[in-house]
Scaffold this motif. Sequence first.
Motif, PDB file in Angstrom:
ATOM      1  N   GLU A   1      17.778  20.363 -57.403  1.00 13.48           N
ATOM      2  CA  GLU A   1      16.550  20.903 -57.176  1.00 13.48           C
ATOM      3  C   GLU A   1      15.765  20.207 -55.960  1.00 13.48           C
ATOM      4  O   GLU A   1      14.979  20.806 -54.871  1.00 13.48           O
ATOM      5  CB  GLU A   1      15.732  21.140 -58.373  1.00 13.48           C
TER       6      GLU A   1
ATOM      7  N   PRO B   1      14.703  25.970 -57.478  1.00 13.33           N
ATOM      8  CA  PRO B   1      14.990  26.018 -58.775  1.00 13.33           C
ATOM      9  C   PRO B   1      16.439  26.089 -59.143  1.00 13.33           C
ATOM     10  O   PRO B   1      17.309  26.717 -58.029  1.00 13.33           O
ATOM     11  CB  PRO B   1      14.410  27.135 -59.540  1.00 13.33           C
TER      12      PRO B   1
ATOM     13  N   THR C   1       7.179  22.135 -59.937  1.00  8.98           N
ATOM     14  CA  THR C   1       8.438  21.606 -60.517  1.00  8.98           C
ATOM     15  C   THR C   1       8.632  20.109 -60.143  1.00  8.98           C
ATOM     16  O   THR C   1       9.083  19.467 -61.281  1.00  8.98           O
ATOM     17  CB  THR C   1       9.564  22.123 -59.394  1.00  8.98           C
TER      18      THR C   1
END
Length: 344
Positions: free
Chosen positions: A63, A69, A99
């Motif tokens: 990632e 993702p 993230t």
Amino acid sequence: MEANQVLLDRMRELDLTQDELAEACNDAIESLTGTRGAMSARTVYNLIYRTRWPRTKQRMALEIVFGMPAVELGFTPRTNTPVESEDPDVHRRAFGTLTASLAIDAALPATTAGATVHRVGASDVTRLHRKFAEIVAKDHRQGGRASIEHQALALAGEALGLVQTGSSSQRVKSMLFATAASFTSSAMWAAIDGRRFDAAQRHFDRATALAGMSGDQAIQFRIWSHAGSMYRHLGRPVDALAANDAARHLRITRTDPMFAALGHARQAAIHGVCRDTRAIERCMDLAIDAYDRAEPEAPHPVWLTAFFTRPNSTPWPPPPTSRHTTTRRRKATPTRASPSCAPR
């Protein structure tokens, strides 16, 4: 099991071999955990042809390297609960913001009640700034390489890892977010220079979020200025002008003429796409005037100083004899912006 064609396509987009992807992932794992990863070309082969859902560290490294993702890399989570479908653009924006911090937090071991928490201070930021200067220098020597993009992303992960695992003041946290944004903007620029525009757009989304959390106007300027260049290369001058205007309208351009000079110079380059000679000359005049007002000895970010002192480039500022060579022609021959540059 069929090959993961999505992952293969992403590797081709970044011109990565299996060995190179393994090394980039190992760098990312080291930035997350402090211990270098042990992925090899065989590991990558298995990810392409055998693995439906990578292990946590491998997944996070992928990632970081690709800036998206794992589900957008062709992997399927191990769960009986169907993944909720949503607008991919919305998902990417959420990923860019969250993230980096949430994934790192999930992957690293939780701190026990009696454990010693590492104190993160200005010296850690200074160490990362030295690495950032190396990235900038490497980019000027070898611009556009995917290896620079991957290294910059791994170092952004290292900065965010310090935010998650260490104890620091709010000031240091803001500096770490700014540093992570700086590395991500370098990854963005390397992708732009290498004409990997899909990756550049993803890095732009992520860098913008990090810069917003830092409150650092210098890095916000760099990111929006890069966005202007990205859209210029994509042949989208209206978007390019809007992005560069976002940079030029930041307060820092009013307090530091060097930033104003770069903003006006980039604006001139965008007007070049439209062949609007008058706008080009007007922006270059503003750029030169701003540069002449700047204080040479004032401290500036390494990337800004490098722009004006880059070797083997056009001298800056332009020699006085060449600054107005087209003024008479400009007055004699009115120009008109092309339709593609008209407001819409």
